[in-house]
Scaffold this motif. Structure first.
Motif, PDB file in Angstrom:
ATOM      1  N   MET A  64       1.673   4.985   3.862  1.00 13.47           N
ATOM      2  CA  MET A  64       1.871   3.622   4.375  1.00 13.47           C
ATOM      3  C   MET A  64       3.164   2.988   3.875  1.00 13.47           C
ATOM      4  SD  MET A  64      -0.403   2.686   6.537  1.00 13.47           S
ATOM      5  CE  MET A  64      -0.233   0.907   6.553  1.00 13.47           C
ATOM      6  N   ASN A 107      -0.776   4.415  -0.065  1.00 13.18           N
ATOM      7  CA  ASN A 107      -1.690   5.508   0.288  1.00 13.18           C
ATOM      8  C   ASN A 107      -1.419   5.975   1.711  1.00 13.18           C
ATOM      9  OD1 ASN A 107      -3.014   5.189  -2.210  1.00 13.18           O
ATOM     10  ND2 ASN A 107      -4.316   3.565  -1.361  1.00 13.18           N
ATOM     11  N   PHE A 108      -1.660   7.245   1.945  1.00 17.60           N
ATOM     12  CA  PHE A 108      -1.583   7.833   3.292  1.00 17.60           C
ATOM     13  C   PHE A 108      -0.232   7.585   3.973  1.00 17.60           C
ATOM     14  CE2 PHE A 108      -5.992   6.603   2.374  1.00 17.60           C
ATOM     15  CZ  PHE A 108      -6.616   7.840   2.438  1.00 17.60           C
ATOM     16  N   CYS A 116       0.829  -1.204   0.000  1.00 16.67           N
ATOM     17  CA  CYS A 116       0.000   0.000   0.000  1.00 16.67           C
ATOM     18  C   CYS A 116       0.870   1.263   0.000  1.00 16.67           C
ATOM     19  CB  CYS A 116      -0.916  -0.002   1.229  1.00 16.67           C
ATOM     20  SG  CYS A 116      -1.969   1.448   1.364  1.00 16.67           S
ATOM     21  N   GLN A 127      -6.549   2.203   5.170  1.00 17.39           N
ATOM     22  CA  GLN A 127      -5.735   2.789   4.103  1.00 17.39           C
ATOM     23  C   GLN A 127      -5.778   1.979   2.810  1.00 17.39           C
ATOM     24  OE1 GLN A 127      -4.812   2.120   7.178  1.00 17.39           O
ATOM     25  NE2 GLN A 127      -3.513   3.719   8.086  1.00 17.39           N
ATOM     26  N   GLU A 128      -6.134   0.681   2.920  1.00 14.75           N
ATOM     27  CA  GLU A 128      -6.146  -0.176   1.735  1.00 14.75           C
ATOM     28  C   GLU A 128      -7.523  -0.289   1.087  1.00 14.75           C
ATOM     29  OE1 GLU A 128      -4.038  -3.764   1.642  1.00 14.75           O
ATOM     30  OE2 GLU A 128      -2.371  -3.054   2.876  1.00 14.75           O
ATOM     31  N   ARG A 176      -7.740  -2.726   7.379  1.00 12.01           N
ATOM     32  CA  ARG A 176      -6.803  -1.616   7.264  1.00 12.01           C
ATOM     33  C   ARG A 176      -7.411  -0.572   6.329  1.00 12.01           C
ATOM     34  NH1 ARG A 176      -0.712  -3.383   6.505  1.00 12.01           N
ATOM     35  NH2 ARG A 176      -1.334  -4.481   8.424  1.00 12.01           N
TER      36      ARG A 176
END
Length: 521
Positions: free
Chosen positions: A67, A64-65, A62, A137-138, A135
């Motif tokens: 991670m 994103n954000f 991941c 973020q995923e 999670r």
């Protein structure tokens, strides 16, 4: 130092890093919560030195954000295989020290790998849950990961035993995997399960409730029946998982391990000849009967705090593992209701799926009446128990101790549901209903006429009740028609069950060809 030695040194360093999960500080916090780490739990569960780990170095993908900057080898779950008492098992344990054990796509891949291998090898799979959920973020990848796990739970159902240990949080979609497994154990005080948390509940319904009262171990052990076992400490919980495994086979093509038995099969238990009270409405404790007939009095109960009017669990007769289903006269007179029916049905179906004979001890006056039961579909739930017994092809032995009335007689392993051996004690009463109810129905007109004539109605009804009891308050009417194979002396019950199981060891039975039945739900 040669390059090869350097590479080996690097491997050792990488392994040490992976074994630390989220790091020393995170491990310390886990311990401060009164919880062990994923690896510590696996070490307690498996035979020493038997653990073979898979995907130790797997990491999430991941980006994103931020991670991509938060990588931990193993990505929040420890997975692999090992042995328990020398038997192969596959395990995974979520690591709360890594991103609160939240499920990522790669974590689900690791879990699915051990589940796939367990299916190939015909070995049980044990999952230890300690996770904050998906999670976030995923996004959809985390949800897809859950779905992949659920699909494997479904495919493995009835093929290999699946056991879930809830050793921390288990919320949202995460709860469905344990719900699909055969048995669930929860930790008292440190674990909880719910679909929606207290904050969402407060927002949607206005109800103010904390995690423990919404989905703690006590709630699911006593009210919902979601969990089968609870433990006060993680050590106790691990031992319960091991004990459970000792009673069940590794897959649906095997039988449970047979244990050496030093308890004579012909042991007489004189106390059983006097355990049934003279007063038919007086209670007695079915646990005393179970303890008197099974090997060494050892009984491993399933769902002991839920629907106490029925008792289910594992025991052994002459070293052979069996499933016990018994009515409990000391709780609601042993009556069947919604919860008792589904508790019994689920257990019977597990035993049938995994070749475990079923021994039923019957003392049941009927189904619980009332709108509460009817509105909650006691018809369907009672039919589940009926369906489970009727569908089961494993050896089935039923012993009727006292009451066995009406529809409840049928669903509790009656001869018509293809039970192999049906025994009864001399105290057995097998009829459509009890004497008082039967007399009131059968002689309603006569009683009305006598009342109008000023005669003693009570004496008349009492006389008719005595006649009904003379006819049905014994097992011989049922035996006359072959619905009872033999009337046995109570103290000989253990011997008759042991000999019956030996006789049924080579039983072969099959259901009509079909994709699957449509069990009432």
């Amino acid at each position: 130092m040669s390059k090869q030695i350097e590479k080996i040194k690097k491997l050792i360093e990488n392994r040490e890093k992976a074994r630390l999960g989220g790091g020393e500080k995170a491990i310390q916090k886990q311990h401060e919560r009164g919880k062990y780490t994923a690896r510590e739990r696996i070490d307690m569960l498996l035979d020493e030195g038997s653990f073979e780990e898979y995907d130790m170095f797997k990491e999430h993908r991941c980006h994103n954000f931020g991670m991509e900057k938060k990588q931990f080898p193993g990505d929040g779950v420890v997975a692999g295989s090992g042995t328990i008492d020398g038997r192969l098992v596959f395990v995974f344990a979520q690591d709360f020290t890594v991103h609160a054990g939240s499920l990522s796509e790669t974590m689900s891949q690791k879990i699915c790998k051990v589940m796939d291998m367990a299916m190939k090898m015909g070995a049980p799979v044990i999952g230890i849950n300690d996770s904050g959920g998906a999670r976030i973020q995923e996004g959809i990848n985390a949800l897809a990961g859950y779905a992949e796990i659920f699909e494997r739970n479904i495919l493995a159902s009835g093929v290999i035993p699946q056991i879930s240990g809830i050793f921390g949080p288990c919320a949202g979609g995460a709860v469905y995997s344990p719900a699909l497994t055969d048995f669930t154990l929860m930790m008292e005080g440190t674990s909880y399960m719910f679909l929606t948390g207290p904050k969402v509940v407060k927002t949607v319904t206005g109800e103010d409730i904390d995690q423990e009262h919404l989905g703690g171990a006590s709630v699911h052990a006593t009210k919902s029946g979601v969990t089968h076992f609870t433990a006060k400490t993680e050590e106790e919980g691990i031992q319960m998982l091991k004990m459970l495994l000792s009673y069940i086979p590794s897959n649906n093509m095997e039988v449970a391990p047979r244990h050496k038995c030093d308890d004579p099969i012909n042991r007489m238990e004189d106390s059983l000849n006097e355990i049934i009270p003279e007063n038919p409405n007086e209670a007695y404790d079915m646990y005393k009967v179970i303890g008197a007939v099974v090997d060494n009095g050892e009984f491993f109960e399933v769902q002991p705090k839920f629907a106490k009017n029925i008792i289910v669990g594992f025991a052994r007769f002459n070293g052979q593992s069996v499933g016990i289903v018994a009515n409990q006269p000391s709780c609601y007179a042993g009556v069947l209701d919604v919860n008792a029916s589904r508790k019994g049905a689920r257990f019977v179906r597990f035993c049938d799926a995994f070749n475990i004979p079923i021994v039923s001890l019957v003392d049941v006056p009927g189904f619980l009446p009332g709108t509460g039961q009817e509105y909650n579909a006691v018809i369907l739930h009672g039919a589940q128990l009926l369906y489970a017994y009727g569908e089961a092809t494993v050896p089935k032995i039923t012993v009727t101790l006292r009451k066995s009335y009406g529809g409840s007689h049928i669903v509790m392993g009656s001869k018509q549901l293809h039970t192999d051996l049906n025994y009864a004690w001399p105290s057995a009463e097998i009829a459509v209903m009890g004497a008082s109810g039967a007399a009131a129905v059968l002689y309603a007109k006569e009683a009305k006429a006598k009342k109008e004539a000023g005669e003693d109605v009570k004496a008349f009804i009492a006389e008719k009740e005595d006649e009904y009891n003379e006819l049905f308050a014994n097992p011989y009417q049922a035996a006359k028609y072959g619905y009872i194979d033999d009337v046995i002396e109570p103290r000989n019950t253990r011997f008759r069950i042991c000999r019956g199981l030996a006789q049924l060891a080579t039983k072969r039975d099959a259901l009509p060809a079909k994709k699957h039945g449509n069990i009432p739900m």
